[in-house]
Design a protein around this motif. Sequence first.
Motif, PDB file in Angstrom:
ATOM      1  N   GLY A  87       0.803  -1.214   0.000  1.00  0.00           N
ATOM      2  CA  GLY A  87       0.000   0.000   0.000  1.00  0.00           C
ATOM      3  C   GLY A  87       0.837   1.266   0.000  1.00  0.00           C
ATOM      4  O   GLY A  87       0.289   2.364  -0.003  1.00  0.00           O
ATOM      5  N   GLY A  88       2.155   1.104  -0.005  1.00  0.00           N
ATOM      6  CA  GLY A  88       3.053   2.252   0.044  1.00  0.00           C
ATOM      7  C   GLY A  88       3.274   2.894  -1.315  1.00  0.00           C
ATOM      8  O   GLY A  88       2.652   2.532  -2.319  1.00  0.00           O
ATOM      9  N   ILE A  89       4.195   3.837  -1.309  1.00  0.00           N
ATOM     10  CA  ILE A  89       4.519   4.617  -2.507  1.00  0.00           C
ATOM     11  C   ILE A  89       6.006   4.492  -2.799  1.00  0.00           C
ATOM     12  O   ILE A  89       6.835   4.577  -1.886  1.00  0.00           O
ATOM     13  CB  ILE A  89       4.165   6.098  -2.302  1.00  0.00           C
ATOM     14  N   ILE A  90       6.325   4.342  -4.073  1.00  0.00           N
ATOM     15  CA  ILE A  90       7.719   4.395  -4.526  1.00  0.00           C
ATOM     16  C   ILE A  90       7.828   5.510  -5.553  1.00  0.00           C
ATOM     17  O   ILE A  90       7.086   5.536  -6.535  1.00  0.00           O
ATOM     18  CB  ILE A  90       8.170   3.062  -5.155  1.00  0.00           C
ATOM     19  N   ILE A  91       8.740   6.431  -5.304  1.00  0.00           N
ATOM     20  CA  ILE A  91       9.053   7.499  -6.251  1.00  0.00           C
ATOM     21  C   ILE A  91      10.419   7.168  -6.813  1.00  0.00           C
ATOM     22  O   ILE A  91      11.403   7.109  -6.072  1.00  0.00           O
ATOM     23  CB  ILE A  91       9.058   8.874  -5.553  1.00  0.00           C
ATOM     24  N   VAL A  92      10.474   6.913  -8.116  1.00  0.00           N
ATOM     25  CA  VAL A  92      11.724   6.477  -8.735  1.00  0.00           C
ATOM     26  C   VAL A  92      12.143   7.467  -9.812  1.00  0.00           C
ATOM     27  O   VAL A  92      11.306   7.981 -10.560  1.00  0.00           O
ATOM     28  CB  VAL A  92      11.602   5.037  -9.291  1.00  0.00           C
ATOM     29  N   ASN A  93      13.424   7.735  -9.863  1.00  0.00           N
ATOM     30  CA  ASN A  93      13.998   8.622 -10.868  1.00  0.00           C
ATOM     31  C   ASN A  93      14.082   7.849 -12.185  1.00  0.00           C
ATOM     32  O   ASN A  93      15.042   7.135 -12.433  1.00  0.00           O
ATOM     33  CB  ASN A  93      15.374   9.109 -10.421  1.00  0.00           C
ATOM     34  N   GLY A  94      13.066   8.001 -13.014  1.00  0.00           N
ATOM     35  CA  GLY A  94      13.018   7.312 -14.299  1.00  0.00           C
ATOM     36  C   GLY A  94      14.128   7.714 -15.247  1.00  0.00           C
ATOM     37  O   GLY A  94      14.361   7.034 -16.245  1.00  0.00           O
ATOM     38  N   SER A  95      14.847   8.790 -14.947  1.00  0.00           N
ATOM     39  CA  SER A  95      15.996   9.188 -15.758  1.00  0.00           C
ATOM     40  C   SER A  95      17.151   8.211 -15.600  1.00  0.00           C
ATOM     41  O   SER A  95      17.974   8.070 -16.500  1.00  0.00           O
ATOM     42  CB  SER A  95      16.497  10.582 -15.341  1.00  0.00           C
ATOM     43  N   LEU A  96      17.219   7.534 -14.438  1.00  0.00           N
ATOM     44  CA  LEU A  96      18.365   6.684 -14.140  1.00  0.00           C
ATOM     45  C   LEU A  96      17.985   5.249 -13.787  1.00  0.00           C
ATOM     46  O   LEU A  96      18.864   4.453 -13.469  1.00  0.00           O
ATOM     47  CB  LEU A  96      19.155   7.272 -12.968  1.00  0.00           C
ATOM     48  N   SER A  97      16.708   4.923 -13.807  1.00  0.00           N
ATOM     49  CA  SER A  97      16.299   3.591 -13.380  1.00  0.00           C
ATOM     50  C   SER A  97      15.041   3.151 -14.109  1.00  0.00           C
ATOM     51  O   SER A  97      14.223   3.987 -14.506  1.00  0.00           O
ATOM     52  CB  SER A  97      16.024   3.585 -11.870  1.00  0.00           C
ATOM     53  N   ASP A  98      14.897   1.850 -14.238  1.00  0.00           N
ATOM     54  CA  ASP A  98      13.605   1.317 -14.649  1.00  0.00           C
ATOM     55  C   ASP A  98      12.690   1.430 -13.434  1.00  0.00           C
ATOM     56  O   ASP A  98      13.126   1.816 -12.358  1.00  0.00           O
ATOM     57  CB  ASP A  98      13.752  -0.145 -15.098  1.00  0.00           C
ATOM     58  N   ALA A  99      11.429   1.089 -13.610  1.00  0.00           N
ATOM     59  CA  ALA A  99      10.489   1.228 -12.494  1.00  0.00           C
ATOM     60  C   ALA A  99       9.738  -0.065 -12.222  1.00  0.00           C
ATOM     61  O   ALA A  99       8.661  -0.042 -11.648  1.00  0.00           O
ATOM     62  CB  ALA A  99       9.511   2.355 -12.793  1.00  0.00           C
ATOM     63  N   ASP A 100      10.316  -1.178 -12.605  1.00  0.00           N
ATOM     64  CA  ASP A 100       9.658  -2.459 -12.387  1.00  0.00           C
ATOM     65  C   ASP A 100       9.962  -2.955 -10.985  1.00  0.00           C
ATOM     66  O   ASP A 100      11.003  -3.547 -10.732  1.00  0.00           O
ATOM     67  CB  ASP A 100      10.117  -3.478 -13.428  1.00  0.00           C
ATOM     68  N   ALA A 101       9.030  -2.693 -10.081  1.00  0.00           N
ATOM     69  CA  ALA A 101       9.213  -3.097  -8.687  1.00  0.00           C
ATOM     70  C   ALA A 101       8.915  -4.578  -8.496  1.00  0.00           C
ATOM     71  O   ALA A 101       9.210  -5.144  -7.448  1.00  0.00           O
ATOM     72  CB  ALA A 101       8.316  -2.264  -7.774  1.00  0.00           C
ATOM     73  N   GLY A 102       8.299  -5.205  -9.511  1.00  0.00           N
ATOM     74  CA  GLY A 102       7.974  -6.617  -9.403  1.00  0.00           C
ATOM     75  C   GLY A 102       6.844  -6.894  -8.426  1.00  0.00           C
ATOM     76  O   GLY A 102       6.714  -8.000  -7.924  1.00  0.00           O
ATOM     77  N   ARG A 103       6.040  -5.885  -8.164  1.00  0.00           N
ATOM     78  CA  ARG A 103       4.917  -6.051  -7.241  1.00  0.00           C
ATOM     79  C   ARG A 103       3.788  -5.120  -7.632  1.00  0.00           C
ATOM     80  O   ARG A 103       4.013  -4.079  -8.233  1.00  0.00           O
ATOM     81  CB  ARG A 103       5.355  -5.838  -5.795  1.00  0.00           C
ATOM     82  N   GLU A 104       2.592  -5.532  -7.281  1.00  0.00           N
ATOM     83  CA  GLU A 104       1.396  -4.779  -7.637  1.00  0.00           C
ATOM     84  C   GLU A 104       0.772  -4.067  -6.440  1.00  0.00           C
ATOM     85  O   GLU A 104      -0.220  -3.366  -6.593  1.00  0.00           O
ATOM     86  CB  GLU A 104       0.352  -5.729  -8.248  1.00  0.00           C
ATOM     87  N   ASP A 105       1.330  -4.251  -5.255  1.00  0.00           N
ATOM     88  CA  ASP A 105       0.711  -3.730  -4.037  1.00  0.00           C
ATOM     89  C   ASP A 105       1.238  -2.371  -3.605  1.00  0.00           C
ATOM     90  O   ASP A 105       0.960  -1.912  -2.496  1.00  0.00           O
ATOM     91  CB  ASP A 105       0.883  -4.734  -2.897  1.00  0.00           C
ATOM     92  N   VAL A 106       2.017  -1.699  -4.469  1.00  0.00           N
ATOM     93  CA  VAL A 106       2.527  -0.363  -4.178  1.00  0.00           C
ATOM     94  C   VAL A 106       2.228   0.547  -5.367  1.00  0.00           C
ATOM     95  O   VAL A 106       2.061   0.078  -6.488  1.00  0.00           O
ATOM     96  CB  VAL A 106       4.051  -0.360  -3.884  1.00  0.00           C
ATOM     97  N   ARG A 107       2.170   1.839  -5.100  1.00  0.00           N
ATOM     98  CA  ARG A 107       1.966   2.823  -6.168  1.00  0.00           C
ATOM     99  C   ARG A 107       3.342   3.353  -6.563  1.00  0.00           C
ATOM    100  O   ARG A 107       4.098   3.831  -5.708  1.00  0.00           O
ATOM    101  CB  ARG A 107       1.089   3.959  -5.654  1.00  0.00           C
TER     102      ARG A 107
END
Length: 178
Positions: A87-107
């Motif tokens: 249920g948490g949030i991940i803010i990822v710098n798409g300039s330097l990383s992919d954003a595949d957290a491998g999970r569906e339970d976070v935004r």
Amino acid sequence: MIRILLAGQGGQGVLSAGRFLAESGLHEGKEVSYLPAYGPEMRGGTANCSVIISEEEIASPLCNNPDVLIALNAPSFHKFAPRVKSGGIIIVNGSLSDADAGREDVRVYDLPLNELAIEAGDVRSANMAALGVLCAAKQVVRESSILNCLNEQFAAKPRVLACNESAFRAGIAAVAGK
């Protein structure tokens, strides 16, 4: 209570962003914990910090399972994304990383923070773009509190202040545009 983990490499302003977040919480009269951790390198090494903001007393500064992760580079994203609470949030710098957290339970907010910062005037303000995203996505602290802290820190450096404010606002606008 909200637990936030900010992570990246040295020189990306991870610790500064955490400090601004913690100071903003203090300005609002909240209980705050700020715990930095970094490698021995001045730039390029690992850096992370945990910030806990609460209306009540904080028992421990440890942040093993954060509610929010701000990852400014790929190694930090891949290392810490599995720890984020469901249920948490991940803010990822798409300039330097992919954003595949491998999970569906976070935004996941996958945004090009470096590009937002460059448009604001300096890539070093990507950390402020990330805080803008956080404020728009979660309202941890008021936007005005972050802006007041920026004004206090950079009052003698108007160009740096303007750049950081612009990046912060760009982060807010990026969430509004999603």
